[in-house]
Structures are given as C-alpha cells and as structure tokens.
Design an enzyme around this catalytic site. Structure first.
Site, PDB file in Angstrom:
ATOM      1  N   ASP A  79       0.831  -1.168  -0.107  1.00  0.00           N
ATOM      2  CA  ASP A  79       0.043  -0.127   0.035  1.00  0.00           C
ATOM      3  C   ASP A  79       1.003   1.222  -0.027  1.00  0.00           C
ATOM      4  O   ASP A  79       1.849   1.269   0.426  1.00  0.00           O
ATOM      5  CB  ASP A  79      -1.004  -0.089   1.296  1.00  0.00           C
ATOM      6  N   MET A  80       0.340   2.429  -0.337  1.00  0.00           N
ATOM      7  CA  MET A  80       0.878   3.535  -0.288  1.00  0.00           C
ATOM      8  C   MET A  80       0.494   4.463   0.999  1.00  0.00           C
ATOM      9  O   MET A  80      -0.643   4.579   0.729  1.00  0.00           O
ATOM     10  CB  MET A  80       0.918   4.451  -1.746  1.00  0.00           C
ATOM     11  N   ARG A 132      -1.498  -0.554  -8.441  1.00  0.00           N
ATOM     12  CA  ARG A 132      -2.952  -0.076  -8.092  1.00  0.00           C
ATOM     13  C   ARG A 132      -3.014   1.605  -8.108  1.00  0.00           C
ATOM     14  O   ARG A 132      -2.149   2.082  -7.643  1.00  0.00           O
ATOM     15  CB  ARG A 132      -3.252  -0.623  -6.513  1.00  0.00           C
TER      16      ARG A 132
HETATM   17  C1  LIG Z   1      -8.961  -0.946  -3.117  1.00  0.00           C
HETATM   18  C2  LIG Z   1      -8.518   0.404  -2.460  1.00  0.00           C
HETATM   19  C3  LIG Z   1      -7.283   0.133  -1.997  1.00  0.00           C
HETATM   20  C4  LIG Z   1      -6.766   1.547  -1.528  1.00  0.00           C
HETATM   21  N1  LIG Z   1      -5.461   1.796  -1.287  1.00  0.00           N
HETATM   22  C5  LIG Z   1      -5.080   3.132  -0.958  1.00  0.00           C
HETATM   23  C6  LIG Z   1      -3.783   3.083  -0.562  1.00  0.00           C
HETATM   24  O1  LIG Z   1      -2.695   2.345  -0.547  1.00  0.00           O
HETATM   25  N2  LIG Z   1      -3.240   4.427  -0.233  1.00  0.00           N
HETATM   26  C7  LIG Z   1      -3.940   5.605  -0.318  1.00  0.00           C
HETATM   27  O2  LIG Z   1      -3.561   6.550  -0.086  1.00  0.00           O
HETATM   28  N3  LIG Z   1      -5.454   5.191  -0.618  1.00  0.00           N
HETATM   29  C8  LIG Z   1      -5.896   4.066  -0.648  1.00  0.00           C
HETATM   30  N4  LIG Z   1      -7.335   3.844  -1.323  1.00  0.00           N
HETATM   31  C9  LIG Z   1      -8.052   5.232  -0.817  1.00  0.00           C
HETATM   32  C10 LIG Z   1      -8.326   5.969  -2.022  1.00  0.00           C
HETATM   33  O3  LIG Z   1      -7.207   6.727  -2.350  1.00  0.00           O
HETATM   34  C11 LIG Z   1      -9.427   6.885  -1.896  1.00  0.00           C
HETATM   35  O4  LIG Z   1      -9.265   7.877  -0.633  1.00  0.00           O
HETATM   36  C12 LIG Z   1     -10.694   6.356  -1.663  1.00  0.00           C
HETATM   37  O5  LIG Z   1     -10.943   5.103  -2.423  1.00  0.00           O
HETATM   38  C13 LIG Z   1     -11.880   7.320  -2.121  1.00  0.00           C
HETATM   39  O6  LIG Z   1     -11.859   7.663  -3.324  1.00  0.00           O
HETATM   40  P1  LIG Z   1     -12.625   7.242  -4.749  1.00  0.00           P
HETATM   41  O7  LIG Z   1     -11.850   7.104  -6.047  1.00  0.00           O
HETATM   42  O8  LIG Z   1     -13.491   5.939  -4.261  1.00  0.00           O
HETATM   43  O9  LIG Z   1     -13.376   8.774  -4.952  1.00  0.00           O
HETATM   44  P2  LIG Z   1     -14.516   9.678  -4.015  1.00  0.00           P
HETATM   45  O10 LIG Z   1     -14.783  10.690  -5.003  1.00  0.00           O
HETATM   46  O11 LIG Z   1     -13.892   9.679  -2.848  1.00  0.00           O
HETATM   47  O12 LIG Z   1     -15.788   8.530  -3.928  1.00  0.00           O
HETATM   48  C14 LIG Z   1     -16.639   8.193  -4.632  1.00  0.00           C
HETATM   49  C15 LIG Z   1     -17.952   7.659  -3.942  1.00  0.00           C
HETATM   50  O13 LIG Z   1     -17.388   6.425  -3.549  1.00  0.00           O
HETATM   51  C16 LIG Z   1     -18.438   6.386  -2.169  1.00  0.00           C
HETATM   52  N5  LIG Z   1     -17.346   6.057  -1.127  1.00  0.00           N
HETATM   53  C17 LIG Z   1     -16.013   6.662  -1.322  1.00  0.00           C
HETATM   54  N6  LIG Z   1     -15.566   6.311  -0.026  1.00  0.00           N
HETATM   55  C18 LIG Z   1     -16.557   5.877   0.769  1.00  0.00           C
HETATM   56  C19 LIG Z   1     -16.602   5.406   2.039  1.00  0.00           C
HETATM   57  N7  LIG Z   1     -15.727   5.246   2.904  1.00  0.00           N
HETATM   58  N8  LIG Z   1     -17.713   4.848   2.472  1.00  0.00           N
HETATM   59  C20 LIG Z   1     -18.992   4.931   1.808  1.00  0.00           C
HETATM   60  N9  LIG Z   1     -18.934   5.311   0.354  1.00  0.00           N
HETATM   61  C21 LIG Z   1     -17.716   5.933  -0.070  1.00  0.00           C
HETATM   62  C22 LIG Z   1     -19.038   7.696  -2.297  1.00  0.00           C
HETATM   63  O14 LIG Z   1     -20.396   7.551  -2.648  1.00  0.00           O
HETATM   64  C23 LIG Z   1     -18.438   8.724  -3.032  1.00  0.00           C
HETATM   65  O15 LIG Z   1     -19.219   9.872  -3.607  1.00  0.00           O
HETATM   66  C24 LIG Z   1      -7.637   2.698  -1.724  1.00  0.00           C
HETATM   67  C25 LIG Z   1      -8.904   2.564  -2.200  1.00  0.00           C
HETATM   68  C26 LIG Z   1      -9.350   1.349  -2.790  1.00  0.00           C
HETATM   69  C27 LIG Z   1     -10.680   1.249  -3.106  1.00  0.00           C
END
Ligand SMILES: Cc1cc2nc3c(=O)[nH]c(=O)nc-3n(C[C@H](O)[C@H](O)[C@H](O)COP(=O)(O)OP(=O)(O)OC[C@H]3O[C@@H](n4cnc5c(N)ncnc54)[C@H](O)[C@@H]3O)c2cc1C
Length: 305
Positions: free
Chosen positions: A125-126, A175
């Site tokens: 992970d980052m 990822r």
């Molecule tokens: C498989 C996976 C691995 C990840 N690994 C890392 C990592 O290694 N390092 C890192 O910095 N980040 C990581 N992330 C987190 C990522 O960076 C984002 O912060 C997170 O995924 C929200 O961004 P989004 O692209 O879903 O868009 P957003 O615009 O934030 O979310 C889009 C929509 O998704 C829904 N949503 C998003 N988050 C939630 C929540 N928690 N609960 C309910 N609904 C939600 C909402 O409806 C929102 O409007 C990871 C995310 C995923 C899916």
C-alpha cells in the site's frame, strides 16, 4: 461536506466505541483471520477476488512488527489451505518504515518469502508523502527478486506521473487510487477534476506501457472513463482489475462483475479496527446518516460483504 456531517466528523471521538463497532462492521471483516476468510469466501461466491489487509499502521515501537509479520504469514498459509481467491496488502509503516527502514525491509522480506512459497501476490500500500520515495524504492528492490509484488500510485500526488514511468520500466503491477492522506498543494492536486485527470492519465499510461493495473475507485465518473479506456485499447480482461473497499459501492461493484470485469475487494481485519473505521467514516459523505443509524437504528448487516 454539509454542516451536519462536518459536525459529526468533529465529534467522532466522542461516539461510543460500540456504536463505531456497529458501523464498522460494514467496512471491516472482523478481528480474527477466520472472520476475514469467511468474508473472502462470500466475496468469491459473488464473483469477486479479495486482498487481505491486517489492520495497523504507523507503529511506535519496533517490537510491534513481529505480530504483524506472523499474522500475514498465517493469512498466507490460510489463503492457500482454504483455496480462496485472495492476495495480501501491506502497509510498510506497520513494519517499522518510519522507525527503521532496514528493519522494515527485513520484515517485508519474511512476508514475501512466505508469499513466494505459496505463490501469492503481495501488494504494498502507499501511505503519506513522507514515505512515498522509500516505499517505491523498497518496492523496486523487492520486485527485482519476486515478480508477484505490486505497488500503489496516488493520483493526487504531482510526482506520480514520474513514478509511473519508473514502475513501468520494470513492468510493474500498479494499483491506482486517488490518495487518502491530507497533502499540501505543493505536493498534491487539490481539485476534484485535477485529481480525476491525473488518475486517468496514470491508468492510460500504465496500461499502454503493458503494466497490470488495479483501478481502485468507487467514483462512478472514473469507473466510466476507465471502462472506456480498456475498451478503446481493446484490452484483454486479464490485464487489469477494478478494486473497491469492503462495504462501499456494492451496486457499482455488482454491475462491473456482471459485465465480466475482474474485481477485487479490499478486506481489512484485525484488532486495530477502530482507527481504520474512524478514517472510513471521515471520508464518507453520508457519515452523519451512518452515525445516527448506528446510534439509534437497527444493527447494520450491510458489511457482509
Ligand atoms: C482497493 C482500494 C485500495 C486503496 N489503497 C489505498 C492506498 O494504498 N493508499 C491511499 O492513499 N489510498 C488508498 N485507497 C483510498 C483511495 O485513495 C480513496 O481515498 C478512496 O478510494 C476514495 O476515493 P474514490 O476514488 O472512491 O472517489 P471518491 O470521490 O472519494 O468517492 C466516490 C464515491 O464513493 C463512495 N465512497 C467513497 N469512499 C466511501 C466510504 N468510505 N464509505 C462509503 N462510501 C464511500 C461515495 O459514494 C463517494 O461519493 C484505496 C482505495 C481502494 C478502493
């Protein structure tokens, strides 16, 4: 964020732990490995793959790494013994990256050695920008001796386009996510559309250069754009996968699997569920509703899976 949600975020530390636990059941598989394997089984039955994350990060004493290493080794053995479709995701700060990078490298090597024995993929992970460069270096070192290891690039970081070229040079497995930490404008894009543009450039560049890409997002706009990119490149479905967090965007997840895309769900488990749950709640736009439901509503079973 609307004012009610902002208020809830500020008062989250005051929310009773049992309430957070009840809400957390949506995002966390449980405290034990057996809980995590049961969740993975259910996801597999639904046509999803999984990645197991042993909760915990930013340790303060080096002795804390030992239980984490042992738990990952147990998880790898169990994934193999139960024949479930899952790999593992690791945060290097849980292995002491911020305290002693040499110790972290040794601990990671122990986990990777176990993964190699079982033929299992390991994702690093980052985390926040203070460890981006060292995390990337450790990944590249590790990748030189074990091919089944991958990294994460965060679209909000300005440096990620250059990092993508370094990873593409070794044919890495990446990822792509938006990024979850609070970073200053000097290092990170702040505007939603800038981040989306950066995200799509990374996905396109990495796919075009032959990397395997994990498209980790719940953002319907990015999912649509990514679907268009993979269709435009006429990519085989074995060249990429979508990735989502446990308990988030299940309707979108089902749509993608129904269309035949590979999809992996991030399954966190372990005793450190509290800090993780608070973070998930803080980034959830409908947080107030969840907290109110947790306080006054029936127990939420939505977390399964
Ligand atoms: C498989 C996976 C691995 C990840 N690994 C890392 C990592 O290694 N390092 C890192 O910095 N980040 C990581 N992330 C987190 C990522 O960076 C984002 O912060 C997170 O995924 C929200 O961004 P989004 O692209 O879903 O868009 P957003 O615009 O934030 O979310 C889009 C929509 O998704 C829904 N949503 C998003 N988050 C939630 C929540 N928690 N609960 C309910 N609904 C939600 C909402 O409806 C929102 O409007 C990871 C995310 C995923 C899916």
């Amino acid at each position: 964020m609307n004012p009610l949600n902002r208020l809830v975020v500020r008062t989250l530390p005051l929310v009773p732990k049992p309430v957070v636990r009840s809400i957390a059941s949506r995002y966390v598989a449980g405290e034990r490995l057996s809980d995590a394997i049961a969740t993975v089984r259910a996801l597999n039955a639904e046509g999803c793959m999984a990645t197991l994350d042993v909760l915990g990060e930013d340790i303060v004493r080096l002795e804390e790494t030992e239980p984490t290493v042992l738990e990952y080794q147990r998880a790898l053995a169990e994934i193999a013994a139960r024949g479930v479709d899952s790999n593992i995701s690791i945060k290097l700060t849980a292995l002491g990256l911020k305290l002693d990078p040499a110790h972290c490298r040794r601990e990671l090597a122990r986990i990777v050695e176990t993964a190699r024995r079982h033929g299992t993929f390991v994702r690093i992970d980052m985390e926040d920008s203070s460890v981006t460069e060292e995390t990337l270096r450790i990944y590249l070192e590790c990748r030189a001796s074990y091919e089944r290891v991958g990294i994460v690039l965060q679209a909000y970081l300005r440096r990620s386009a250059a990092d993508a070229r370094r990873v593409a040079a070794v044919g890495g497995n990446v990822r792509v996510c938006k990024g979850i930490y609070v970073e200053p404008p000097s290092l990170a894009f702040q505007e939603r559309e800038e981040i989306r543009d950066s995200y799509m450039r990374l996905v396109e560049d990495l796919l075009s250069s032959g990397c395997y890409v994990g498209i980790a997002t719940h953002d319907p706009v990015l999912v649509e754009r990514s679907r268009a990119v993979v269709a435009g490149l006429a990519l085989d479905r074995s060249r990429y996968e979508f990735q989502m967090l446990l308990g988030v965007a299940r309707t979108l997840r089902r749509r993608l699997t129904a269309e035949g895309h590979r999809l992996r769900v991030y399954v966190p488990y372990g005793e450190a569920w509290y800090a993780y749950s608070i973070r998930r709640l803080k980034e959830n736009p409908s947080i107030a509703g969840h907290v109110v439901k947790g306080l006054f509503g029936p127990r939420e079973e939505a977390g399964r899976p």
